[in-house]
Design an enzyme around this catalytic site. Sequence first.
Site, short mmCIF file in Angstrom:
data_model
loop_
_atom_site.label_atom_id
_atom_site.label_comp_id
_atom_site.label_asym_id
_atom_site.label_seq_id
_atom_site.Cartn_x
_atom_site.Cartn_y
_atom_site.Cartn_z
CG ASP A 68 -2.51 -0.78 -19.36
OD1 ASP A 68 -2.08 -0.95 -18.21
OD2 ASP A 68 -2.30 0.28 -20.01
CB ILE A 69 -5.64 3.12 -21.44
CG1 ILE A 69 -6.39 4.01 -22.41
CG2 ILE A 69 -4.49 3.84 -20.78
CD1 ILE A 69 -7.12 5.16 -21.74
CG ASN A 81 4.76 -1.94 -11.70
OD1 ASN A 81 5.59 -2.84 -11.74
ND2 ASN A 81 4.15 -1.48 -12.79
CB VAL A 93 -3.19 3.75 -11.07
CG1 VAL A 93 -4.60 3.81 -10.50
CG2 VAL A 93 -3.14 4.40 -12.45
CG HIS A 97 -2.75 -1.92 -11.01
ND1 HIS A 97 -2.64 -0.83 -10.16
CD2 HIS A 97 -1.74 -1.80 -11.90
CE1 HIS A 97 -1.63 -0.08 -10.53
NE2 HIS A 97 -1.05 -0.65 -11.57
CG HIS A 138 0.65 -4.29 -14.96
ND1 HIS A 138 0.41 -3.31 -15.89
CD2 HIS A 138 0.98 -3.65 -13.81
CE1 HIS A 138 0.58 -2.11 -15.33
NE2 HIS A 138 0.94 -2.30 -14.07
P1 AMP Z 1 1.15 1.19 -12.88
O1 AMP Z 1 2.09 2.13 -13.60
O2 AMP Z 1 1.76 -0.12 -12.50
O3 AMP Z 1 0.50 1.90 -11.70
O4 AMP Z 1 0.02 0.81 -13.91
C1 AMP Z 1 -1.06 1.64 -14.19
C2 AMP Z 1 -1.59 1.23 -15.53
O5 AMP Z 1 -2.86 1.79 -15.68
C3 AMP Z 1 -0.75 1.71 -16.71
O6 AMP Z 1 -0.29 0.58 -17.46
C4 AMP Z 1 -1.72 2.58 -17.51
O7 AMP Z 1 -1.56 2.43 -18.90
C5 AMP Z 1 -3.06 2.05 -17.04
N1 AMP Z 1 -4.17 2.98 -17.13
C6 AMP Z 1 -4.22 4.26 -16.68
N2 AMP Z 1 -5.43 4.79 -16.90
C7 AMP Z 1 -6.17 3.82 -17.50
C8 AMP Z 1 -7.52 3.75 -17.98
N3 AMP Z 1 -8.35 4.79 -17.91
N4 AMP Z 1 -7.93 2.59 -18.55
C9 AMP Z 1 -7.10 1.54 -18.63
N5 AMP Z 1 -5.83 1.53 -18.19
C10 AMP Z 1 -5.37 2.67 -17.64
#
Ligand code: AMP
Length: 121
Positions: A31-32, A88, A97, A101, A103
């Site tokens: 995760d970024i 989520n 997103v 996914h 986590h």
């Molecule tokens: P959610 O809020 O559950 O939809 O999680 C989306 C996750 O994607 C968040 O924890 C972000 O930090 C992560 N995220 C968004 N863009 C990227 C990316 N380019 N590379 C890695 N993680 C990302």
Amino acid sequence: MSQDTIFTKIINREIPADIVYEDDLALAFKDINPQAPVHLLIIPKQPIATTNDIQKSDREIVGHLFWVASEIAREQGFAENGYRTVMNCNEDGGQTVYHIHVHLLAGKPLGWPPYQERLKT
Ligand code: AMP
């Protein structure tokens, strides 16, 4: 709806990611914006927007995401100490997103509940 998320771009190598696992069905990457010492995202290669959109025919792929989580936990050595898996859904669930996914969070004792709920009075 989910075809053009940033995660599809990661699958297609159109944007970079720190990939830690890949097979025919799934991809896992860091995760970024990590919320724990280990914070990985495990995604299906097939885009599914939210957990509301999971069909009965997706059971294998969704189950596979959790198998990948446990496999990574074993490989990276934190399976015995423990970890958390979270999915989520939509706005109240904190989804940002729209490509499902898991986590995978680990590397320290994780508090529960994971948030401070503000109750309306
Ligand atoms: P959610 O809020 O559950 O939809 O999680 C989306 C996750 O994607 C968040 O924890 C972000 O930090 C992560 N995220 C968004 N863009 C990227 C990316 N380019 N590379 C890695 N993680 C990302």
